[in-house]
Design an enzyme around this catalytic site. Structure first.
Site: not given
Ligand code: BES
Ligand code: ZN
Length: 815
Positions: A216, A218-219, A252, A255, A274
């Site tokens: 997912a 976080e836009n 998300e 964030h 992160e």
């Molecule tokens: N900002 C990330 C999504 C992302 C990751 C975008 C890599 C571009 C490249 C998002 O906040 C995120 O960390 N998502 C995780 C899930 C989270 C619960 C750890 C994911 O997508 O695995």
């Molecule tokens: Zn994240």
């Protein structure tokens, strides 16, 4: 001055593309994918026309088409695939966006911020204009256009502002959005109560898309989610899926402050948002459910994924100091170890003072693109800690090893520690780091201790003495997993059995159980036990398991954790060179022995749990967890009995947790019921992509000896496609964990994954590169297989036109 605008829109640039201050301009040149414009002074209005083809965008970065809708993914460097832009996280801008298109195909038009105007155009078109008042980096830009429906709700913030919430999905999916909405409201409330963070706009939208590279995104005010982390109902989602949805929705949402309001100066600082947000989502999930169970799950992930990363060719610090492709650095190290590093600060400061530190961080860097150093300084000031030496956790890679001994003399117990941080690529020599260890010394007669203590190791060698122990105490150390280190200690199995039974820290109790099993399996695998010793080791494990099975004071969610054997990858991590087949055989052998020896207890457990009424209470969830666990042990010990019990559980199931648990067991057995139930499952759920993903994953992760043939056949199944990342991951990720499949001595499993990487790389490099690490483990695998793994990496490296993503991972794995 020349201004560099990043871009890779993948087409020639027309001469009439650029307008500067209202006039066509030719003061630009191309430099590779980037656009250089030379302009006098520093304030201009620039207009750029670009034309892109979302339906041809198989990388799923930038603007792309998924299932008839259009959506964006810009983190990390996707915005430049939409238009030329200074596409860096420290460039903060406000965005006004106008979208226009056919109203029948795209009735819903969404973007960041608020809709400020909308209307109808000619020929059935319509348009909408959105404005986001908060300055943000381009990676947080998002838009969505499609035929979507929403579950709507509202949330009133701590200062009384009303926020309109919506979860947008395709029409047939609306009934599966209730849990996502509940999770969102819980997350909003939790962040107010726990971190004092209030939401800052009038709308918050979540959109679910079925083609998505990650979990997912976080836009700002328009989170975009993989359907996997939104859609759930009891018939199609497991308890684990429900928990994951809650965690990702929380992540998300959190964030919005740790990422959006305070963002990153550059991508080296990724862990700033992160690692911090993972810590926040972990604490949230712990508060929503069982804190000790959540901690155990998080540590299990850390040990099975991050520890191997930290000891392999791709090891890097939580704040990396170089990269070729930033997508490769969204790793367990940046995320999970990053969260552990912040958690250590919280442990040292205490909850309240840590909160003062985070308050200071949020207020002093609001609206800025900050650094990890900014965060550390805020915690130092706000919480009153000296983190000078602690900063090493940001720059040094590798999992520290802490060796410890406990001596007893007179009435004094002395703990002696020695810490080493192993060398990692590019970092041959390491300095000692502050390691906060929670510990307790138990009186072995009373089964009690005199209070938990926190010691902080900060030198290579150190000792601590404790008075008042007439008898040698039993040491419980790294309680709650207070530091992400590997403890090496000399300890008797009696002491471990004592802790498994008496420790009042549930994590430590789990840890003692794990330790008993790890020690036993490692000793047998090293060939250092004769038959009698091996048998007495098993007896000790059997006694500990029997106690867990019979302990009426334990809740089933916790019992379920205590019954999980250490995973194969964590066991491999304990050895310099591992033989995956031997680890599998020894671990399965122990499982079978436990299943046979404790058969009646497992049968009783299954029966008792079956009688617990369904629902979403902790008790009901716990019952479902141990029910399938009991089946797993019975399957190893008495396959015939397990096949019958699992079939009955499958037939009686009114929820996906029971159904998947039963089918998982059947899929691993060589029983006629196997094919029958797999077919039933497929027919029951065909058309439901997320459940069909489970159907692929179950078969690809199975213990069945023919898993390789099964996966080969599934790759030709009409429902398999390389174009959907969820489908690709469901089939091939679980497969990389199979000793008899991926690690088949013939090398065929390795070849299969290499072939996958080569086929997927041109379509979706980001997803392709994620399959390199399993092959990259070759140095730690027995020589026969290591050669074969290396050969596959070399074959990939030799391929023409490899993506930057895959190239970087492969070359680092070979170096
Ligand atoms: N900002 C990330 C999504 C992302 C990751 C975008 C890599 C571009 C490249 C998002 O906040 C995120 O960390 N998502 C995780 C899930 C989270 C619960 C750890 C994911 O997508 O695995
Ligand atoms: Zn994240």
């Amino acid at each position: 001055m020349a201004q560099r605008l990043g871009g890779s829109i993948g087409r020639d640039v027309a001469d009439d593309t650029f307008v500067v201050d209202g006039a066509l301009s030719n003061s630009w040149t191309m430099d590779g994918d980037d656009l250089l414009i030379t302009l006098p002074g520093d304030t201009h209005e620039i207009g750029i026309d670009t034309e892109i083809d979302p339906s041809a965008n198989s990388k799923l970065m930038g603007l792309y088409a998924s299932n008839g809708m259009l959506c964006t993914q810009c983190e990390a460097e996707g915005f430049r695939r939409i238009t030329f832009f200074p596409d860096r996280p420290d460039v903060l801008s406000t965005y006004t966006v106008r979208m226009e298109g056919p109203a029948d195909k795209f009735p819903v038009l969404l973007c960041n911020g608020n809709e400020v105007a909308a209307g109808e155009g000619d020929n059935g078109t319509h348009w909408a204009e959105w404005h986001d008042p908060w300055p943000k980096p381009s990676y947080l830009f998002a838009l969505v256009a499609g035929n979507l429906v929403a579950r709507r709700d509202t949330f009133t913030t701590m200062s009384g502002r009303k926020v309109d919430l919506a979860v947008w999905v395709r029409e047939g999916d609306l009934s599966r959005t209730e849990h996502a909405m509940e999770s969102l409201k819980n997350a909003m409330k939790w962040d107010e109560e726990t971190f004092g963070r209030e939401y800052d706009l009038e709308v918050f939208n979540i959109v679910a898309v079925s083609d998505f590279n990650m979990g997912a995104m976080e836009n700002k005010s328009l989170n975009i989610f993989n359907t996997k982390y939104v859609l759930a109902d009891v018939e199609t989602a497991t308890d684990g899926d429900y928990d994951a949805i809650e965690g990702v929705i929380g992540h998300e949402y959190f964030h919005n402050w740790s990422g959006d309001r305070v963002t990153c100066r550059d991508w080296f600082q990724l862990s700033l948002k992160e690692g911090f947000t993972v810590l926040r989502d972990q604490l949230f999930s712990a508060d929503m459910g069982s804190e000790p169970v959540k901690r155990i799950e998080d540590v299990r992930v850390l040990r099975s994924v991050q520890f191997p990363e930290d000891s392999g060719p791709l090891a890097h610090p939580i704040r990396p100091d170089s990269y070729r492709e930033i997508s490769n650095f969204y790793t367990a190290t940046v995320y999970n170890k990053g969260a552990e590093v912040l958690r250590m600060m919280r442990t040292m400061a205490g909850e309240e003072r840590f909160r003062q530190g985070t308050d200071l961080y949020f207020t002093s860097h609001d609206g800025e693109a900050a650094t990890c150093e900014d965060f550390v300084k805020s915690i130092e000031q706000g919480a009153g800690l000296d983190l000078t030496q602690f900063r090493l956790w940001y720059s040094q890679a590798g999992t520290p090893k802490v060796h410890l001994t406990l001596d007893h003399e007179g009435d004094t117990a002395t703990l002696r520690f020695a810490q080493t941080v192993p060398p990692t690529p590019g970092q041959p020599d390491k300095k000692p780091m502050p390691i906060p260890l929670k510990l307790a010394l138990f009186d072995r007669k009373t089964g009690k201790h005199h209070g938990e203590q926190l010691v902080i190791l900060n030198e290579a060698q150190q000792s601590f003495s404790f008075d008042g122990f007439a008898e040698p105490p039993v040491l419980s150390v790294n309680r709650g997993f207070s530091a992400p280190v590997a403890i090496e200690r000399e300890v008797s199995s009696e002491d471990l059995v004592f802790l498994a039974e008496h420790d009042d820290d549930p994590f430590a109790r789990y840890e003692a159980m794990q330790d008993i099993v790890v020690r036993h399996l490692c000793a047998t695998l090293a060939g250092s036990l004769d038959d009698a010793q091996r048998n007495s080791g098993r007896q000790a494990i059997g006694a500990a398991f029997s106690a867990v099975l019979g302990d009426a004071k334990l809740d089933d969610l916790m019992r379920g954790e205590l019954l999980i054997l250490p995973g194969e990858s964590y066991l491999a991590e304990q050895m310099l060179i591992a033989d995956p087949a031997a680890i599998r055989a020894e671990r399965e052998g122990l499982k079978a022995w436990l299943g046979q020896t404790l058969e009646s207890q497992f049968v009783d457990l299954h029966e008792r749990a079956r009688a617990v009424p369904g629902g979403t209470s902790a008790e009901a969830k716990g019952a479902r967890k141990v029910k399938s666990q009991a089946l797993v042990y019975l399957a190893a010990g008495n396959p015939g009995l397990a096949a019958r019990t699992a079939s009955a559980q499958y037939d009686a199931a009114d929820n996906m947790t029971d159904r998947q648990g039963a089918l998982m067991v059947l899929t691993s057995l060589q029983t006629p019921g196997r094919t029958h139930k797999l077919l039933d499952f497929y027919n029951r759920f065909k058309g439901n992509a997320l459940v069909i993903d489970k159907w692929f994953a179950l078969q690809a992760s199975s213990l069945h000896p023919n898993v390789l043939e099964h996966v080969k056949a599934l790759a030709k199944h009409p429902d398999f496609t390389l174009k959907n990342p969820n489908r690709v991951r469901s089939l091939y990720m679980p497969f990389t964990g199979t000793a008899q499949g991926f690690h088949a001595a013939s090398g065929e499993g390795y070849r299969m994954i290499a072939d996958l990487i080569l086929a997927l790389d041109p379509l979706n490099p980001q997803t392709a590169a994620r399959f390199v690490p399993p092959l990259g483990r070759w140095r730690r695998i027995e020589p026969g297989r290591a050669v074969l793994m290396r050969k596959e990496l070399e074959r990939i490296a030799a391929a023409p036109k490899l993506s930057r993503d895959t190239y970087e991972q492969v070359t680092r794995s070979l170096d």
